[in-house]
Design an enzyme around this catalytic site. Structure first.
Site, PDB file in Angstrom:
ATOM      1  CG  ASP A   1      63.733 -24.226  -4.720  1.00 49.29           C
ATOM      2  OD1 ASP A   1      63.335 -23.885  -5.840  1.00 49.29           O
ATOM      3  OD2 ASP A   1      64.260 -25.316  -4.494  1.00 49.29           O
ATOM      4  N   GLY A   2      63.940 -20.772  -1.697  1.00 47.08           N
ATOM      5  CA  GLY A   2      63.345 -19.762  -0.834  1.00 47.08           C
ATOM      6  C   GLY A   2      63.718 -18.356  -1.253  1.00 47.08           C
TER       7      GLY A   2
END
Length: 395
Positions: free
Chosen positions: A167-168
């Protein structure tokens, strides 16, 4: 001083975690980010640790944003969203493909309303393909990208990260994609759709695995903390129970380490000449380095490596990070005022610009804190607000 993204308006309708973090990064450099939440609130508000019932992850993820509630599944919510999108620069969403279209606010409709709009669609598997409508989370991307397959001990299972790695990475990529689209708009006058699948950006960070398999048919195996490309490279326990990590990507560094730990004769071994050959003798090198480190305290080890100009770092916890003088010098941790919790400390903006530095002006606000303020721009106030609340369109 004008912020780098001053005048850019972003509608953040996404949840957990890539889309909202991309919006946070834009807000850090001056974009006006309006967080549009379901009246029940973004799930991140109750995700993870809390203090006095206030979600701490939200305080970070919601920083520099204005929070409003709007139920996009209702006709009233959809009409208000059209009005908001009409003068926005960016919309970030992560609904399953087809959801915006079903609500009558898909790309074609938004483009009709605002041809300059950049619509960033962040989903697990992208907008097309056989998996497009599957639920998608970062964990699935970490598995499908090959990350888990190469992470862990050789005789252990594939290992997932204990945080939102995919996600990052997707958030950073989304922010870059949005800025690319905004730059293109300067030339064309038109916005465009960003189709970002969370399974893809992490692939690039995994290095040459795809081309290696394509050209050689080789698959990278799990090696724990060791590397296929150099040695010694590992984490080592110190006498006082701490841990340090060392890297010897450069040949000169590897030689300095061997001299430091009292094993200079290993430098003369034929296999010591390249990183790949050293990696095949990692047991020997780890024993030499590990036994030397095990007889010394962590601070002593770090000091000795620094004096020898060899690469070393202590293995930190969050508490160590917050006390470290290098992070303090960089301003890596920012103290942010917050009406609910008082001053809170969190990671600062990602990089330093000399002319238009980013900044954190506020932590994540309470649910719907700015609903009335934002809707007042579009002539909705008083009885209009109460009617929307009664219908469950806003909170």
């Amino acid at each position: 001083m004008t912020d780098a993204l001053s005048g850019v308006r972003v509608l953040d309708t996404a949840t957990l975690f890539a889309g909202p973090l991309a919006a946070t990064l834009l807000g850090d450099f001056g974009a006006e980010v309006i967080k549009i939440e379901h009246p029940a609130g973004d799930p991140v508000r109750s995700h993870g640790a809390q203090r006095d019932g206030v979600g701490l992850w939200w305080k970070m993820l919601g920083r520099n944003k204005k929070a409003m509630t709007l139920y996009l599944g209702s006709p009233e919510g959809q009409e208000l969203f059209r009005r908001l999108a009409a003068d926005a620069d960016v919309v970030i969403e992560n609904f399953r493909p087809g959801t915006l279209e079903r609500w009558g606010i898909g790309p074609d409709e938004l483009r009709r309303i605002n041809p300059r709009l950049v619509l960033a669609r962040v989903t697990g598997f992208g907008q097309t393909g056989p998996y497009a409508r599957r639920p998608g989370f970062g964990t699935l991307a970490e598995a499908m990208s090959g990350f888990a397959a190469i992470t862990g001990e050789p005789d252990g299972p594939p290992t997932l990260p204990p945080f939102g790695l995919a996600d990052g990475i997707a958030a950073l990529t989304t922010a870059f994609a949005v800025m690319t689209a905004l730059r293109a708009r300067e030339a064309t006058g038109e916005g465009q759709v960003v189709d970002l699948a969370i399974i893809e950006p992490i692939l690039t960070l995994l290095g040459p695995q795809i081309i290696t398999y394509d050209q050689l048919g080789e698959l990278q195996a799990r090696t724990g903390n060791r590397s296929h490309n150099n040695a010694p490279r590992n984490t080592y326990r110190t006498r006082d129970g701490g841990w340090v990590a060392i890297s010897t990507s450069a040949q000169s560094i590897a030689e300095r380490v061997m001299r430091l730990v009292g094993r200079p004769e290993l430098i003369d071994e034929p296999w010591f000449a390249t990183g790949a050959q050293r990696a095949r003798h990692a047991d020997v090198l780890d024993e030499a380095v590990g036994s030397w480190i095990a007889g010394r305290d962590r601070d002593e080890v770090v000091k000795a490596f620094e004096e020898a100009q060899a690469a070393v770092a202590p293995v930190y916890t969050a508490a160590d990070v917050m006390a470290d003088p290098q992070f303090e010098a960089l301003g890596t941790i920012a103290s942010v005022p917050d009406d609910e919790l008082g001053p809170v400390r969190m990671q600062n903006v990602l990089f330093r610009l000399s002319g238009t530095p980013g900044r954190i002006t506020s932590a994540g606000p309470p649910l719907g804190a700015h609903t009335a303020e934002i809707l007042a721009r579009y002539g909705v106030d008083g009885a209009g607000l109460e009617d929307l609340r009664a219908k469950g369109v806003i909170r």
